[in-house]
Design an enzyme around this catalytic site. Structure first.
Site, PDB file in Angstrom:
ATOM      1  N   SER A  70       0.828  -1.204   0.000  1.00 52.31           N
ATOM      2  CA  SER A  70       0.000   0.000   0.000  1.00 52.31           C
ATOM      3  C   SER A  70       0.866   1.259   0.000  1.00 52.31           C
ATOM      4  CB  SER A  70      -0.956  -0.062   1.192  1.00 52.31           C
ATOM      5  OG  SER A  70      -1.926   0.954   1.130  1.00 52.31           O
ATOM      6  N   ASP A 107      -9.901  -3.866  -4.806  1.00 53.73           N
ATOM      7  CA  ASP A 107      -9.108  -2.804  -4.183  1.00 53.73           C
ATOM      8  C   ASP A 107      -9.284  -1.524  -4.999  1.00 53.73           C
ATOM      9  OD1 ASP A 107      -7.134  -1.157  -3.151  1.00 53.73           O
ATOM     10  OD2 ASP A 107      -5.490  -2.580  -3.481  1.00 53.73           O
ATOM     11  N   HIS A 155      -8.030  -4.758  -0.594  1.00 59.37           N
ATOM     12  CA  HIS A 155      -6.839  -4.055  -0.137  1.00 59.37           C
ATOM     13  C   HIS A 155      -6.518  -4.450   1.307  1.00 59.37           C
ATOM     14  CE1 HIS A 155      -3.949  -0.749  -0.508  1.00 59.37           C
ATOM     15  NE2 HIS A 155      -4.155  -0.548   0.785  1.00 59.37           N
TER      16      HIS A 155
END
Length: 312
Positions: free
Chosen positions: A158, A253, A283
């Site tokens: 991320s 995501d 995610h």
């Protein structure tokens, strides 16, 4: 059309009933506590490793904490490949502890040293503070004993995936440290937030569009910085001559489209890329191995990619 994994459906149903507030409804300090204290129900027990040590890398604005892991069974004087890992959390939340299990798992799985970086977070330290800390830590790790500096990889998930991409670009342009591989786990690559998946997956899949705007507002309070390649690596003029990469994305995501585009653009510009999408995941899933079998499989894939890159 992909559907959510059954284990994930159950998790999302529980999350929807949670009485806890959303990150974007609370101050950053509270959001950090929410994130840290909800990890235990999702994260596997920490696997044993040979050693864990806290080090301090010299940084522009003071020491940068770095947690060094050596894999189970590693000899005291054994020289190991090394992964410098940057944790996720929107540049606002997350820390060495929230990603401890990920780092231990990768150390054992790839049989490498892992150095996890505690970069400064926004809003107290907005862009580019995290980048300065991450590059200082990368330079520091490259000089440590017990590691093979010719087998030095960067990785992260991320926001950490974003930082890892930026480190690879900065190291390329600065002529070092020499990075041999990138592990980019659902990286954020374009702060303008214009990709279709941001709206397609805007709500209901843990990371929401509103949360992304909250994180961006803290990390990048000046809109002009959204287009800085150090914030949005997709906007870098060239991705040529970057190290080979393993790019992992999740189908549900908000970031899936930009991660895929970054992988495709690297390939077009001559970089060796292995791209793996988990179509039924969301995610953040790699930290949820207590409840998602796919999380453990994905980390094993990352470890396999590292070993393949290093020939170990």
């Amino acid at each position: 059309m992909a559907t959510l994994h059954p284990q994930l459906v159950a998790l999302l149903e529980r999350a929807a009933k949670s009485p806890l507030p959303a990150y974007y409804d609370v101050p950053a300090a509270v959001a950090r506590r929410l994130y840290r204290d909800t990890r235990g129900a999702l994260t596997p027990d920490p696997p044993a490793v040979e050693s864990v040590q806290l080090l301090m890398a010299p940084g522009k604005s003071g020491p940068v904490p770095v947690r060094a892991y050596r894999p189970k069974g590693a000899g005291k004087d054994e020289v190991l490949p090394v992964l410098v890992y940057y944790h996720g959390g929107g540049w606002v939340i997350g820390d060495l502890d929230t990603h401890d299990v990920v780092c231990r798992t990768l150390a054992n799985g790839a049989r490498c040293a892992v150095y996890s970086v505690e970069y400064r977070k926004a809003p107290e330290a907005p862009f580019p503070a995290a980048i300065d800390d991450c590059f200082s830590a990368l330079t520091f790790v490259s000089t440590q004993s017990g590691i093979n500096a010719k087998q030095l990889a960067v990785g992260g998930d991320s926001a950490g995936g974003n930082l890892a991409t930026v480190m690879a670009l900065m190291a390329r342009d600065a002529g070092g440290p020499a990075i041999s591989f990138q592990v980019l786990i659902y990286p954020g690559c374009d702060q303008r937030m214009g990709h279709d998946s941001i709206n397609r997956n805007a709500e209901g899949y843990l990371l929401t569009k509103k949360s992304m705007e909250y994180f961006r507002g803290h990390y990048l309070p000046n809109q002009k910085d959204w287009s800085d390649w150090r914030a949005s690596p997709l906007l870098a003029k060239s991705l040529a001559k970057l190290p080979p990469a393993f790019v992992l994305t999740a189908g549900f995501d908000p970031l899936v489209d930009e991660g895929k585009e970054y992988a495709e653009r690297m390939q077009k510009e001559g970089v060796a890329v292995e791209y793996k999408n988990y179509p039924d995941m969301v995610h953040g899933f790699i930290t949820m191995g207590r409840v998602l079998d796919t999380a453990n499989a994905a980390l094993a894939e990352c470890a396999r990619a590292l070993k393949k890159a290093w020939g170990t």
